[in-house]
Design a protein around this motif. Sequence first.
Motif, short mmCIF file in Angstrom:
data_model
loop_
_atom_site.label_atom_id
_atom_site.label_comp_id
_atom_site.label_asym_id
_atom_site.label_seq_id
_atom_site.Cartn_x
_atom_site.Cartn_y
_atom_site.Cartn_z
N UNK A 193 40.27 -7.96 21.09
CA UNK A 193 39.35 -9.04 20.71
C UNK A 193 40.04 -10.40 20.81
N UNK A 194 41.27 -10.49 20.30
CA UNK A 194 42.00 -11.75 20.35
C UNK A 194 42.33 -12.11 21.80
N UNK A 195 42.71 -11.12 22.60
CA UNK A 195 43.00 -11.38 24.01
C UNK A 195 41.79 -11.94 24.75
N UNK A 196 40.61 -11.39 24.47
CA UNK A 196 39.37 -11.90 25.09
C UNK A 196 39.10 -13.34 24.67
N UNK A 197 39.37 -13.64 23.40
CA UNK A 197 39.16 -15.01 22.92
C UNK A 197 40.17 -15.98 23.57
N UNK A 198 41.40 -15.54 23.70
CA UNK A 198 42.41 -16.37 24.39
C UNK A 198 41.98 -16.65 25.84
N UNK A 199 41.47 -15.62 26.49
CA UNK A 199 41.00 -15.77 27.88
C UNK A 199 39.84 -16.76 27.96
N UNK A 200 38.93 -16.69 26.98
CA UNK A 200 37.77 -17.60 26.97
C UNK A 200 38.19 -19.05 26.78
N UNK A 201 39.37 -19.26 26.17
CA UNK A 201 39.88 -20.61 25.93
C UNK A 201 40.84 -21.07 27.03
N UNK A 202 40.91 -20.29 28.10
CA UNK A 202 41.77 -20.67 29.24
C UNK A 202 43.25 -20.41 29.01
N UNK A 203 43.58 -19.67 27.96
CA UNK A 203 44.99 -19.35 27.66
C UNK A 203 45.37 -18.06 28.39
N UNK A 204 45.42 -18.14 29.71
CA UNK A 204 45.52 -16.91 30.52
C UNK A 204 46.85 -16.17 30.31
N UNK A 205 48.02 -16.84 30.34
CA UNK A 205 49.28 -16.08 30.13
C UNK A 205 49.31 -15.39 28.76
N UNK A 206 48.88 -16.12 27.73
CA UNK A 206 48.87 -15.53 26.38
C UNK A 206 47.88 -14.36 26.31
N UNK A 207 46.71 -14.55 26.94
CA UNK A 207 45.70 -13.49 26.94
C UNK A 207 46.23 -12.23 27.61
N UNK A 208 46.91 -12.42 28.74
CA UNK A 208 47.43 -11.26 29.48
C UNK A 208 48.45 -10.50 28.64
N UNK A 209 49.32 -11.22 27.95
CA UNK A 209 50.33 -10.57 27.10
C UNK A 209 49.66 -9.79 25.97
N UNK A 210 48.64 -10.39 25.34
CA UNK A 210 47.94 -9.74 24.23
C UNK A 210 47.19 -8.51 24.73
N UNK A 211 46.53 -8.63 25.88
CA UNK A 211 45.78 -7.52 26.45
C UNK A 211 46.70 -6.37 26.88
#
Length: 257
Positions: free
Chosen positions: A204-222
């Motif tokens: 859920x947090x990774x999807x939210x990071x991705x929606x905010x354009x935080x792609x590197x952080x989202x990828x790590x969380x996912x």
Amino acid sequence: FPLFLQVTCNCFTISNGEMQDVGVGLYPSMSLLNHSCDPNCVIVFEGYQLLLHSVREIQIGEELTISYVESLVPTRERQKQLMRQYCFECDCPLCQNQEKDAEKLAGEEHAWKEVKDAVNEVRYPKSKEEWKHVLARCQNLLRSHKGHLPDTNIYQLKMLDCAMDACINLESWEEALYYGSRTLEPYRLYYPGFHPLRAVQLMRVGKLQYSQGMVPQALETLKQAYNIMKVTHGTDHSLMKALMDIKEECEAMMRIQ
């Protein structure tokens, strides 16, 4: 046992992909599994199909166990629930050591008791207006108890989860990410091994990071979510497939950047 008590004892709460309760079902063969607050197996659902997955290496002859109660609550509360609903006392290592109980109730007692009451009063809202009311209540409590309750306090953690859910339902993605990010360290503390709730929260947090354009952080969380979910849900689960899709989108975005 009277019949109604047998049914109560042998029922499983059916949850959806995001581990939210949606009903109750009777699964007789799974009812043979015994309880541990630190089990070697977890149960997840695919629709109404119950799936059992081991979460660590199991020795030959070792008993398969699941948790009948939410391990997040303190030892005393778990024991009360087990006695009330299943009529036994648990003597697993987690109960004997009362591990992490101090962190679970850290902070000022009057503050967490107020938050606990507020969390217990929340009923799943059915409209945006109700969600707005829930969010306002969460915001006020989080603001008034700032500095008095750490995010590791389990009732503070539930309040953060509630605020995150409200923001998602109100499409306030940035604020949802703020609350969700604060839950990750407590989730890691209380679900250190392979646990489906932590996998879902990371997703859920990774999807939210991705929606905010935080792609590197989202990828790590996912990636963290993926490493847990492949054990707790298995590679064929629909939620796992959804996670792989968004993870691949992130990887494609990283190649472009």
